[in-house]
Scaffold this motif. Structure first.
Motif, PDB file in Angstrom:
ATOM      1  N   PRO A  65       0.808  -1.227   0.000  1.00 39.79           N
ATOM      2  CA  PRO A  65       0.000   0.000   0.000  1.00 39.79           C
ATOM      3  C   PRO A  65       0.836   1.269   0.000  1.00 39.79           C
ATOM      4  CG  PRO A  65      -0.095  -1.083   2.148  1.00 39.79           C
ATOM      5  CD  PRO A  65       0.539  -2.043   1.194  1.00 39.79           C
ATOM      6  N   LEU A  66       2.038   1.209   0.608  1.00 35.63           N
ATOM      7  CA  LEU A  66       2.895   2.392   0.615  1.00 35.63           C
ATOM      8  C   LEU A  66       3.399   2.713  -0.789  1.00 35.63           C
ATOM      9  CD1 LEU A  66       4.917   1.796   3.915  1.00 35.63           C
ATOM     10  CD2 LEU A  66       3.190   3.559   3.499  1.00 35.63           C
ATOM     11  N   PHE A  67       3.830   1.685  -1.536  1.00 36.12           N
ATOM     12  CA  PHE A  67       4.275   1.924  -2.906  1.00 36.12           C
ATOM     13  C   PHE A  67       3.112   2.395  -3.784  1.00 36.12           C
ATOM     14  CE2 PHE A  67       8.104  -0.880  -2.139  1.00 36.12           C
ATOM     15  CZ  PHE A  67       9.028   0.127  -2.377  1.00 36.12           C
ATOM     16  N   ILE A  68       1.923   1.837  -3.542  1.00 35.55           N
ATOM     17  CA  ILE A  68       0.747   2.279  -4.302  1.00 35.55           C
ATOM     18  C   ILE A  68       0.443   3.736  -3.996  1.00 35.55           C
ATOM     19  CG2 ILE A  68      -1.739   1.959  -4.587  1.00 35.55           C
ATOM     20  CD1 ILE A  68      -1.290  -1.038  -4.139  1.00 35.55           C
ATOM     21  N   TRP A  69       0.552   4.121  -2.714  1.00 38.89           N
ATOM     22  CA  TRP A  69       0.308   5.508  -2.344  1.00 38.89           C
ATOM     23  C   TRP A  69       1.340   6.425  -3.001  1.00 38.89           C
ATOM     24  CZ3 TRP A  69       0.734   7.964   3.219  1.00 38.89           C
ATOM     25  CH2 TRP A  69       0.130   9.228   3.185  1.00 38.89           C
ATOM     26  N   MET A  70       2.590   5.976  -3.048  1.00 42.47           N
ATOM     27  CA  MET A  70       3.616   6.761  -3.721  1.00 42.47           C
ATOM     28  C   MET A  70       3.233   6.989  -5.178  1.00 42.47           C
ATOM     29  SD  MET A  70       7.728   6.034  -4.041  1.00 42.47           S
ATOM     30  CE  MET A  70       7.687   4.978  -5.477  1.00 42.47           C
ATOM     31  N   GLY A  71       2.732   5.937  -5.837  1.00 39.69           N
ATOM     32  CA  GLY A  71       2.292   6.071  -7.220  1.00 39.69           C
ATOM     33  C   GLY A  71       1.127   7.034  -7.371  1.00 39.69           C
ATOM     34  N   GLU A  72       0.200   7.001  -6.419  1.00 32.85           N
ATOM     35  CA  GLU A  72      -0.940   7.919  -6.449  1.00 32.85           C
ATOM     36  C   GLU A  72      -0.477   9.367  -6.306  1.00 32.85           C
ATOM     37  OE1 GLU A  72      -4.199   7.748  -6.771  1.00 32.85           O
ATOM     38  OE2 GLU A  72      -4.582   5.604  -6.875  1.00 32.85           O
ATOM     39  N   ILE A  73       0.495   9.604  -5.419  1.00 33.83           N
ATOM     40  CA  ILE A  73       1.016  10.959  -5.241  1.00 33.83           C
ATOM     41  C   ILE A  73       1.680  11.439  -6.527  1.00 33.83           C
ATOM     42  CG2 ILE A  73       2.668  12.384  -3.977  1.00 33.83           C
ATOM     43  CD1 ILE A  73       2.237  10.416  -1.589  1.00 33.83           C
ATOM     44  N   LEU A  74       2.496  10.557  -7.124  1.00 33.64           N
ATOM     45  CA  LEU A  74       3.165  10.910  -8.375  1.00 33.64           C
ATOM     46  C   LEU A  74       2.150  11.196  -9.472  1.00 33.64           C
ATOM     47  CD1 LEU A  74       6.050   8.266  -8.407  1.00 33.64           C
ATOM     48  CD2 LEU A  74       6.191  10.660  -7.737  1.00 33.64           C
ATOM     49  N   PHE A  75       1.070  10.400  -9.493  1.00 33.85           N
ATOM     50  CA  PHE A  75       0.053  10.550 -10.520  1.00 33.85           C
ATOM     51  C   PHE A  75      -0.714  11.862 -10.372  1.00 33.85           C
ATOM     52  CE2 PHE A  75      -4.633   9.624 -10.975  1.00 33.85           C
ATOM     53  CZ  PHE A  75      -4.698   9.964 -12.316  1.00 33.85           C
ATOM     54  N   ARG A  76      -1.008  12.263  -9.142  1.00 33.17           N
ATOM     55  CA  ARG A  76      -1.889  13.406  -8.911  1.00 33.17           C
ATOM     56  C   ARG A  76      -1.144  14.730  -8.811  1.00 33.17           C
ATOM     57  NH1 ARG A  76      -6.915  11.460  -7.847  1.00 33.17           N
ATOM     58  NH2 ARG A  76      -6.997   9.241  -7.348  1.00 33.17           N
ATOM     59  N   THR A  77       0.181  14.691  -8.808  1.00 27.69           N
ATOM     60  CA  THR A  77       0.950  15.930  -8.776  1.00 27.69           C
ATOM     61  C   THR A  77       1.731  16.050 -10.082  1.00 27.69           C
ATOM     62  OG1 THR A  77       2.801  14.844  -7.661  1.00 27.69           O
ATOM     63  CG2 THR A  77       1.130  15.831  -6.261  1.00 27.69           C
ATOM     64  N   LYS A  78       2.656  16.999 -10.146  1.00 25.72           N
ATOM     65  CA  LYS A  78       3.388  17.250 -11.391  1.00 25.72           C
ATOM     66  C   LYS A  78       4.539  16.271 -11.626  1.00 25.72           C
ATOM     67  CE  LYS A  78       2.470  22.243 -11.424  1.00 25.72           C
ATOM     68  NZ  LYS A  78       3.081  23.597 -11.357  1.00 25.72           N
ATOM     69  N   LEU A  79       4.774  15.356 -10.656  1.00 25.32           N
ATOM     70  CA  LEU A  79       5.943  14.489 -10.777  1.00 25.32           C
ATOM     71  C   LEU A  79       5.811  13.517 -11.947  1.00 25.32           C
ATOM     72  CD1 LEU A  79       6.653  13.746  -7.011  1.00 25.32           C
ATOM     73  CD2 LEU A  79       7.959  15.204  -8.553  1.00 25.32           C
TER      74      LEU A  79
END
Length: 431
Positions: A65-79
């Motif tokens: 879930p932590l790696f998935i959350w990291m992906g969600e953050i990357l997806f929803r921001t400019k990264l």
């Protein structure tokens, strides 16, 4: 009742429940309950409660879930947009263009997560929206992501390699090193297929961006710096011995939050949406994992994996035919079990036969990882297919169809590994 009759009955139940629209995790648990209730003496309800709790409360699973959350953050921001801006100039002139970001992204992230599901989900959260927005067709986009996501098992660190190393009593460090070259070769096969597909389907791929000079490409690569820093932090914490994979996943989450804050793309809304998105996706994956764990326990009590393995070992095959038979056996087994369960349930029976055939156990470990990868994209229990179904809403049969070419590429990789065993044995021999 014979093993064939039991297998047929359970397969019918599995497809009937899936076809009726029952959630995948509940389907797996339901089939497991039917098998245990009818064909074993163990009380099914008690076994299900213990197994589901044990699966859901695993500390190792916390990394997912932590790696998935990291992906969600990357997806929803400019990264994620920055990653595309940095990669696009370098791959836009290749046949397939931005489709290669699926393969490149999964190859890089595989060196971070060690999980096929985490790799597929994290990279998918970044690439699927961007490729869709740019007009790339869904079939090759989703198919290449499902195939490349399996690299999470082959490129170290790998959970499957740890399980095999413990089961076969071989060096896990040597296994990790042995997976590097085959992982890069398999990624090259995936990219090569994307080039061939593009040559045959030129009208389906968006035109390339404007031509850039080398200096302009280097300048655009500055957008990769945030993502490279994040990957270096996660990888560095693992290989420096500072953090475990689970702790490194937490490093990735904190790092992605900090970087998005520095880029001023982190707001309360994006934070909340990323957290809820990760929660929804992980709950879907956790339910499937729990159902798969109970199905594995049920199959173990019934004895089907052991009986199948004993049948393979009783055939007295040559080394090559033994490898072919084992590849077919594990692909079939992958229709019902997750990868770790396949290794755990069969190694005790398979290893004596492999040792008698004088096969190198390091080489055999890489072979096992590749065939387990194949099972990750094999219906009806192909875990990457489930992850993508939850992310895209597509039918599991459609996802399986568009992923099939990448399954064939993995079959080719098995043959290459047989013809050129040095792909897996050369680097470990230098240790």
């Amino acid at each position: 009742m014979s093993d064939v009759a039991i297998t047929t009955l359970l397969m019918f139940a599995l497809f009937a429940l899936l076809g009726s629209g029952v959630w995948i995790g509940l389907t797996l648990a339901g089939v497991a309950w039917i098998g245990m209730q009818l064909f074993s003496s163990r009380p099914a309800g008690d076994a299900m409660a213990i197994t589901v709790w044990g699966s859901a409360s695993s500390w190792t699973l916390t990394a997912l879930p932590l790696f998935i959350w990291m992906g969600e953050i990357l997806f929803r921001t400019k990264l994620s947009e920055s990653m595309f801006r940095g990669l696009a100039p370098w791959v836009s002139r290749l046949p397939g263009r931005l489709l290669h970001t699926n393969v490149i992204g999964c190859t890089i992230f595989a060196a971070v997560s060690g999980s096929s599901a985490a790799t597929c989900a994290t990279i998918g959260k970044m690439t699927l929206p961007e490729l869709g927005k740019r007009g790339y067709p869904d079939d090759i986009t989703i198919g290449s992501l499902a195939g490349a996501g399996t690299l999470g098992l082959l490129i170290p660190p790998s959970i499957i390699m740890i399980v095999y190393g413990v089961s076969a009593d071989v060096s896990i460090a040597r296994l990790f090193v042995a997976g590097i070259i085959p992982g890069v070769v398999l990624a090259g096969l995936f990219s090569g297929y994307l080039m061939i597909w593009t040559a045959l389907n030129r009208d389906r791929v968006p035109p390339p961006d404007r031509h850039m000079s080398f200096g302009e490409k280097v300048y655009e690569s500055r957008h990769l710096i945030p993502v490279v820093v994040l990957i270096a932090a996660v990888l560095g914490s693992i290989y420096a011995g500072v953090a475990t994979a689970t702790e490194a996943a937490a490093v990735g989450v904190v790092g992605s939050l900090l970087l998005s804050a520095v880029q001023r793309s982190l707001t309360w809304q994006t934070f909340r949406d990323s957290l809820m998105g990760a929660t929804r996706l992980y709950c879907m994956i956790a339910l499937i994992l729990s159902g798969a764990a109970f199905l594995t326990l049920s199959m173990g009590y019934i004895g089907l994996p052991r009986h199948l393995a004993e049948f393979v070992t009783s055939l007295g095959l040559s080394p090559f035919l033994l490898i072919v038979a084992l590849a077919v056996f594990y692909v079939i087994l992958g229709c019902f079990l997750d990868g770790i369960s396949m290794v755990v349930l069969t190694m005790g029976v398979i290893l004596p036969t492999v040792t008698a055939a004088k096969l190198d156990l390091i080489w055999f470990g890489i072979f096992i990882v590749i065939v387990v990868e194949m099972a990750q994209i094999t219906p009806p229990v192909g875990f990457n297919l489930f992850v993508l179904q939850g992310m895209t809403g597509k039918e599991i049969t459609w996802i399986g169809k568009v992923t099939f070419p990448f399954f064939l590429l993995m079959c080719l990789m098995v043959l290459l590994l047989w013809w050129f065993p040095q792909l897996a044995t050369w680097l470990p021999s230098k240790m």
